[in-house]
Design an enzyme around this catalytic site. Sequence first.
Site, short mmCIF file in Angstrom:
data_model
loop_
_atom_site.label_atom_id
_atom_site.label_comp_id
_atom_site.label_asym_id
_atom_site.label_seq_id
_atom_site.Cartn_x
_atom_site.Cartn_y
_atom_site.Cartn_z
N GLU A 1 48.88 18.06 41.94
CA GLU A 1 47.89 17.21 41.25
C GLU A 1 46.85 18.07 40.54
OE1 GLU A 1 47.89 13.31 44.25
OE2 GLU A 1 46.74 15.08 44.76
N LYS B 1 54.39 33.82 50.20
CA LYS B 1 53.00 33.47 49.89
C LYS B 1 52.51 32.60 51.04
CE LYS B 1 50.13 31.18 46.45
NZ LYS B 1 48.91 31.74 47.03
S1 IVH Z 1 48.40 39.73 47.53
C1 IVH Z 1 44.94 41.53 44.81
N1 IVH Z 1 50.13 38.65 49.10
O1 IVH Z 1 47.28 33.84 47.66
C2 IVH Z 1 45.54 40.28 45.26
N2 IVH Z 1 48.26 37.36 48.45
O2 IVH Z 1 46.87 32.55 45.09
C3 IVH Z 1 46.13 40.46 46.59
N3 IVH Z 1 48.22 35.11 49.43
O3 IVH Z 1 44.33 35.58 46.81
C4 IVH Z 1 46.85 39.26 46.98
N4 IVH Z 1 50.07 35.30 50.59
O4 IVH Z 1 44.77 34.77 49.25
C5 IVH Z 1 48.99 38.47 48.43
N5 IVH Z 1 51.76 37.84 50.53
C6 IVH Z 1 50.61 37.65 49.87
C7 IVH Z 1 49.89 36.46 49.93
C8 IVH Z 1 48.71 36.34 49.19
C9 IVH Z 1 49.06 34.51 50.28
C10 IVH Z 1 47.02 34.45 48.89
C11 IVH Z 1 45.86 35.37 48.64
C12 IVH Z 1 45.65 35.35 47.16
C13 IVH Z 1 46.14 33.98 46.83
C14 IVH Z 1 46.46 33.83 45.37
#
Ligand code: IVH
Length: 665
Positions: free
Chosen positions: A32, A107
């Site tokens: 959404e 993720k």
């Molecule tokens: S790397 C420099 N790895 O998703 C950025 N982020 O939508 C480093 N997140 O801000 C992020 N799983 O809070 C990374 N395996 C993963 C992740 C992850 C979840 C989150 C994180 C990021 C957000 C972006």
Amino acid sequence: MADFSYTDAIDQAKTAALAYYDGSDELMTDAEYDHLLDRIREYEKANPDDVVEHGLFTAVAAGVSVGGNVTYDVPMLSLDKVKDLADIESFVDRVAAAGGTVRLEAKFDGMAFNARYENGTLAQVSTRGDGVTGEDLTDNVMKLHITGLPKQLGSALADGVLNVRGELLMTRDDFEFSNANRVASGKPAFANPRNATAGSVRKSDLDYDVRLTFMAYDSDRGIQDGNLELAGFTTSSGLDIAADSTDVIARVLAFGDERKAADFPYPTDGVVLKVVEPEVWAALGTTSRAPRWAVAYKYEAETAVSAVLDIIEGVGRTGNISYTAIFDPVTVDGSTISRATLHNPSIIAELGVGIGSVVQVFKANDIIPRVGRVVENPEGVTPYIPSDVSPSGAPLDKSAVIWRSTDPADSIGALISYAGSRDALDIDGFSTAIADALVSGERPLVNDLGDLFTLQFQQLANLSLGTTEKGTKRFLGGKVAEKILANIDAAKAQPLNRVITALGIRKSGRTFGRRLANHFHTMDALLAATEEDFLTSGIEGVGPERAALFHEGFQRNRAVIDKLRAAGVNMGEEPEQAAEETAAALPLAGMKVVISGALNGPLAGTSRNEANELVERMGGQSSGSVSKTTSLLVSSEVGTSKWQKATDLGVRIVTPEEFAEMIGR
Ligand code: IVH
């Protein structure tokens, strides 16, 4: 397309982003939200002169102010999204051109946190906030049981400052464990692991045990430093390093299937594609919002198409108007759904949904059914126009996004049903259907809470519960009526805090019922309290808004309270000398008591709420967390975080059996 207001859309997106990033609520699903941002983008393309600065596309956390008191030297960034497989391909090709390879990670779907270690000791835990400043939640987090977030690091990592970044979440097991304890303490279950995580880290006084997990994905020393894992961090070890874009896509699709397994261990909504080689990171660089060496791909929720048969307006216990779409039953993710909330009039307008619309439906966070978008409005179908008045014809207060009925009589059904629920007067056998029947008809039997206590046997036995499928009328009947009357009678003796809760005053529920009773002791004191008295009461969580609502709420309920009093409902103890003397003689007088874990022995089967009430009846004060001021910890287990803290602080610890003996059970 329904009317589209650019400024309203920005407001909506900002409101949703704020609620999402501070973890307080999820007002929209990702789908959404993304859809709304697409509409804003489209509008800006077509009307470049109208464009205002809003940061929704460019800033971390959509530019909403969720920052706090912790400043990051190295900002905590977001990730750019790739929408489809073609985008994945071009990302992998770009990386390959720069001489890099891509690895896949899950993720994680939780809340981003920074954990700061000083000389090997966990010193500070804070949210991502706006990326540059975050909110310090160290005190709350330190009390929680978190897997993968060591408090102390081994010598290999013990020098200087180390920041570890990652996602705090509840695994499937954490969620099951935490939700079971939450329900046992008398609170409604958390809707999903993300809400559960946010709800748990934001509360300083949880009165039930929760478990969480920290998944580390970045640190000052890189993430593939084996020492991090040795120290007890759970690192996102990577789903694998992929050779080329075909391989990446195959792996993305395969993980998309894997994550759907019923026993998949943690919440994940997509994959992160990351460049492996640090040299290549530098070459690709970073924007103010996100690195160019990593992207996120989110899986689409499984959807189905159905036709809207009806849209029903209802009134909640505090007067909020709700809108529910009823549609032809369809199967999504293995279960059948036939209704979904449409939230509020602005979302209805944004969707352009009407009775007869063909809509795409899906389950948000795999649980709550939602309408994603209108697929088609067949000829003659027009967008639904929410009524200008409440279901009973009362004018509405439209000053906020959620409209409210101005007539208290409208919410009486929901209110009576709530008053009888486990959270309030706990009247066994009482149901929403019975509450609805009591408040409806030409001459309803119940017009306010007070009427519940003067119901007569014949009235209840003859209560009409509609007609059966064969067309014969159904009545409650003598047997059930007798049982319910006995339970209503028993409810008169419920403690004051439950009586307060049952009044259904806005912004109050179980917790504030207890806090108000603890502070004011009697209904008379609550009725005599001014707005100022509430504001200066020192009751946790009472600010100007609640002070005004509480004052107004008790005054408005004067007549109801009179009826309750006349019926013999408990109005609290008179704070006379005698009462105070008796209180001082009670076994837990003056003690602040924390109960942890299940109660066994003579108190087995006592819910957390009941146990807290017992503590208060015995002259003590119940509390959710151990601190310097705690007098007693009742714990069935040793070695828990509460047990450890009590031991460190020298707080007296007893078993549930010893506790039962102390209070003469
Ligand atoms: S790397 C420099 N790895 O998703 C950025 N982020 O939508 C480093 N997140 O801000 C992020 N799983 O809070 C990374 N395996 C993963 C992740 C992850 C979840 C989150 C994180 C990021 C957000 C972006």
